[in-house]
Write an enzyme that holds these catalytic residues in place. Sequence first.
Site, mmCIF file in Angstrom:
data_model
loop_
_atom_site.group_PDB
_atom_site.id
_atom_site.type_symbol
_atom_site.label_atom_id
_atom_site.label_comp_id
_atom_site.label_asym_id
_atom_site.label_seq_id
_atom_site.Cartn_x
_atom_site.Cartn_y
_atom_site.Cartn_z
ATOM 1 N N TYR A 176 0.852 -1.194 0.000
ATOM 2 C CA TYR A 176 0.000 0.000 0.000
ATOM 3 C C TYR A 176 0.884 1.239 0.000
ATOM 4 O O TYR A 176 1.854 1.314 0.757
ATOM 5 C CB TYR A 176 -0.881 0.014 1.256
ATOM 6 N N GLU A 223 -3.494 7.410 -4.252
ATOM 7 C CA GLU A 223 -3.480 6.155 -3.499
ATOM 8 C C GLU A 223 -3.280 4.987 -4.454
ATOM 9 O O GLU A 223 -3.989 4.882 -5.447
ATOM 10 C CB GLU A 223 -4.786 5.981 -2.716
#
Length: 387
Positions: free
Chosen positions: A109, A197
């Site tokens: 992530y 993101e």
Amino acid sequence: MNLHEYQAKEIFARYGIAVPQGSLATSPEQARAVAKSLGGERFVVKAQVHAGGRGKVGGVKLVTGVDAVEDAAKGMIGQRLVTKQTGAEGLPINSVWVERPSNIARELYVSALVDRTEEKIVFMASAEGGMDIEEVAEHSPEKIKSIHVHPAAGLQPFQARQLGFFMGLDKDQVAQFTQALLGVYRIVNELDASQVEINPLIVTAEGQIMALDAKLNFDANALYRQKAIAEMRDPSQEDEREREASKYDLNYVTLEGTIGCMVNGAGLAMATMDIVKLHGGQPANFLDVGGGTTAEKVTEAFKLITKSEDVKAIFINIFGGIVRCDLIAEGIIQACRQTGLKLPVVARLQGTNMEKGREMLESSGLKITPVSDLTEAAKTVVALANG
Ligand code: GDP
Ligand code: MN
């Protein structure tokens, strides 16, 4: 303003962030053609909506053969996708992204956003990427590492390397990761992105770092100088009422409760929602009709509020400072008549000409309860909404 995954991936590719090869399709036939031209046997078909959480609800399909690609696209296009991030109504799927499957070894992530408290760009990374980063943040925050970027110095390669080694990447992967992160930083700076993101950022079985998903958010106040980004806007993914509200210059946000709120001033609107909640009610919206409210604006605001079937009562809380209470009352009465309003309304008018305004409401013959005390008004509207 948000972009679709496919648009974000096109931008990623331009900024040196590796993405799987793929193409957009707006029909099942086109999806099949895309798969054919990509070649190979296996494909990933991804519903394009402005929300994550697609993987858990059938919005991401790994399939074999071009027939299966067409079928998957047929099952998605024209439907609405409901994910954890969309609310109950979901978002319309108008297109799918068809790409080559990746051989995933690890799912990481990474994100970048503006930390307003620190007045800096912050990068966050975690080895626990994939579909449940919210859980990681809640239950094991130590598994997420943040670094802040000094605005004068910019993102330094050593900072990217720190994040890379934190996630357990090897030397070669860290070098690729650093390239990707510098690209993300340029997107934030050059394109006025407020959030980037990548979840998951993957390490392939071959040791390549790639963005498998892509989420980009832009600062709406900067869109005047980001014409190319502004043109990528997709109104079909935006809340219909919020879009309507912006036409009339009303600050409106859809919420999930039963009490429609019409207030002037953002601060008073927030306080109104707070007091509604304090007394056991749930606001259906945030609405600031602004300082120079007109009868027309009040009417439009009423139409917006009553569009939702969830709304059971309306709370009007106006402080007449710049605007006069009798004008507001006139607007309310006009709106109630025009929209044939059946819902109970509690109106609290304070300030200039408030007596006159209250008199007008009382003699209108409409189902409007004037209350001057805020607590009492909140309790009354909560009781009415609960039937
Ligand atoms: P989201 O659920 O909306 O965030 O959609 P993502 O694009 O992040 O995809 C969700 C999940 O689908 C990923 O975390 C992967 O596990 C899986 N996935 C997506 N693309 C591929 C692929 O090319 N190959 C494989 N094996 N899995 C994939
Ligand atoms: Mn994702």
